[in-house]
Design a protein around this motif. Structure first.
Motif, short mmCIF file in Angstrom:
data_model
loop_
_atom_site.label_atom_id
_atom_site.label_comp_id
_atom_site.label_asym_id
_atom_site.label_seq_id
_atom_site.Cartn_x
_atom_site.Cartn_y
_atom_site.Cartn_z
N VAL A 181 -2.86 0.29 0.97
CA VAL A 181 -4.40 0.44 0.58
C VAL A 181 -5.14 -0.28 1.36
CG1 VAL A 181 -5.87 -0.05 -1.39
CG2 VAL A 181 -3.72 0.93 -1.96
N SER A 182 -4.90 -1.63 1.78
CA SER A 182 -5.77 -2.54 2.69
C SER A 182 -5.80 -1.64 4.01
CB SER A 182 -5.05 -3.65 2.83
OG SER A 182 -5.70 -4.45 3.70
N GLY A 183 -4.70 -0.95 4.27
CA GLY A 183 -4.56 -0.56 5.85
C GLY A 183 -5.57 0.86 5.88
N ALA A 184 -5.54 1.53 4.60
CA ALA A 184 -6.37 2.84 4.45
C ALA A 184 -7.79 2.34 4.55
CB ALA A 184 -6.35 3.40 3.14
N VAL A 185 -8.36 1.33 4.01
CA VAL A 185 -9.67 0.88 4.13
C VAL A 185 -10.10 0.69 5.76
CG1 VAL A 185 -11.52 -0.98 3.56
CG2 VAL A 185 -9.83 -0.11 1.82
N GLY A 186 -8.92 0.01 6.21
CA GLY A 186 -9.32 -0.35 7.82
C GLY A 186 -9.43 0.76 8.59
N GLY A 222 -3.51 7.43 8.24
CA GLY A 222 -2.64 6.87 9.40
C GLY A 222 -2.88 5.52 9.33
N GLY A 223 -4.12 4.80 8.66
CA GLY A 223 -4.40 3.28 8.43
C GLY A 223 -3.27 2.81 7.41
N ALA A 224 -3.26 3.72 6.41
CA ALA A 224 -2.41 3.22 5.22
C ALA A 224 -0.59 3.27 5.89
CB ALA A 224 -2.38 4.20 4.10
N ALA A 225 -0.37 4.36 6.62
CA ALA A 225 0.95 4.37 7.19
C ALA A 225 1.28 3.13 8.16
CB ALA A 225 0.95 5.72 8.01
N VAL A 226 0.03 2.84 9.08
CA VAL A 226 0.36 1.75 9.90
C VAL A 226 0.38 0.28 9.09
CG1 VAL A 226 -0.96 0.18 11.56
CG2 VAL A 226 -0.92 2.71 11.92
N ASN A 227 -0.30 0.19 8.04
CA ASN A 227 0.10 -1.18 7.33
C ASN A 227 1.03 -1.15 6.58
OD1 ASN A 227 -2.20 -2.64 8.05
ND2 ASN A 227 -2.93 -3.01 5.92
N ALA A 228 1.77 -0.05 6.09
CA ALA A 228 2.97 -0.03 5.52
C ALA A 228 4.06 -0.31 6.38
CB ALA A 228 3.20 1.49 4.94
N ALA A 229 4.08 0.15 7.60
CA ALA A 229 5.12 -0.16 8.58
C ALA A 229 4.94 -1.61 9.09
CB ALA A 229 4.87 0.93 9.94
#
Length: 311
Positions: free
Chosen positions: A132-137, A264-271
């Motif tokens: 969720v945090s990555g999605a915002v980013g 994509g931002g969500a995927a990056v932060n999840a990884a």
């Protein structure tokens, strides 16, 4: 003829050989070595971004690199404060050490930390929150880095602490709490397939941080208030940040691709979260085995497994 009588002579007893690792512990160590010596974050982020991270990173302006450095150092200082804030003031006391500048946890960030402590979300839950945090980013771009990175780092630290406890760590001990911070430095290594200027072996990274960790442990012991600007805390945070900054740069490079967006931002932060959870499990597996068998035995077994992995 003189009769010769054999006399009982006490022979020295050779020292007992160290206990070999059990089959289950040897397998656990083998998995830990594979994670610690061959981290795969860069390859995963390149796949998400659709391009090699080195090429993307070189295209970023100098101002972005400076922002990454500043955000990383700020995130590490905040993570160190959170890590030490869980320690009791004195043995047997339930109250925690608090930073001198912030005697309580006010505001949204403080309430969020209290909720995470009260209702631990587990590995998957932490990964979802990081996504969720990555999605915002990903949606708002590099402008959110100064806000998003400390949030992601705090989430990772809470997840690392949960993993440490599952491996038997007592987080009321300063040394154990600081071992959680070590994970950020260990996760910043490039690994055998992607060597970097800051890359070195697992035990070398631990050794590089050992002296400063001992100083921070002595500083934190018995204190009710922590001065966030204390030189020893600043030095330790900077040491960790110098290695953690490598993977932060990779994360930012992946999120900088114009078409990556919120998903994509969500995927990056999840990884990103998954990478550090794996490093934490491996690191605290090694520490658990050291407590059971001794550091020298585990170090020897680790090096044997690393040699087999390289071969």
């Amino acid at each position: 003829m003189t009769e010769i009588v054999a006399a009982d002579i006490a022979l020295p007893v050779p020292p007992r050989a160290p206990e070999p690792l059990s089959e289950a512990d040897r397998a656990a160590l083998r998995r830990a070595v594979a994670v610690l010596e061959r981290p795969s974050l860069a390859a995963r982020l390149s796949a998400i971004a659709g391009a090699p991270l080195d090429l993307i990173g070189r295209a970023l302006p100098e101002t972005v690199s400076e922002a990454i450095t500043h955000a990383t150092e700020t995130a590490m200082k905040g993570a160190l404060t959170v890590a030490l804030a869980t320690l009791p003031r004195q043995a047997g006391e339930g109250a925690a050490i608090v930073p001198a500048a912030t005697p309580e946890r006010p505001g949204l960030r403080g309430r969020a930390l209290d909720l995470l402590e009260r209702y631990p979300p587990g590995d998957f839950g932490h990964k979802a929150l990081a996504a969720v945090s990555g999605a915002v980013g990903g949606a708002f771009g590099l402008a959110t880095l100064a806000v998003e990175l400390p949030v992601s780092t705090t989430l990772m630290l809470r997840s690392i602490a949960e993993i440490a406890q599952r491996e038997g760590e007592d987080l009321s001990r300063p040394e154990a709490a600081l071992a959680c911070m070590q994970v950020f430095a260990l996760g910043g290594r490039g690994g055998a397939e992607t060597p970097t200027a800051t890359d070195s072996g697992y035990f070398a990274v631990r050794g590089a941080l050992a002296k400063t960790m001992a100083e921070v442990t002595r500083y934190a012991a018995g204190r009710g208030l922590l001065d966030e600007g204390a030189p020893v805390l600043m030095r330790f945070a900077a040491q960790v940040a110098s290695r953690f900054g490598l993977v932060v740069s990779q994360k930012v490079a992946a999120q900088a691709v114009p078409v990556i967006g919120a998903l994509g931002g969500a995927a990056v932060n999840a990884a990103f979260m998954d990478h550090f959870q794996g490093i934490a499990r491996a690191h605290f597996t090694v520490r658990r085995l050291e407590c059971a068998y001794g550091k020298e035995v585990v170090r020897e077994a680790y090096e044997a497994e690393r040699a087999a992995l390289a071969g």
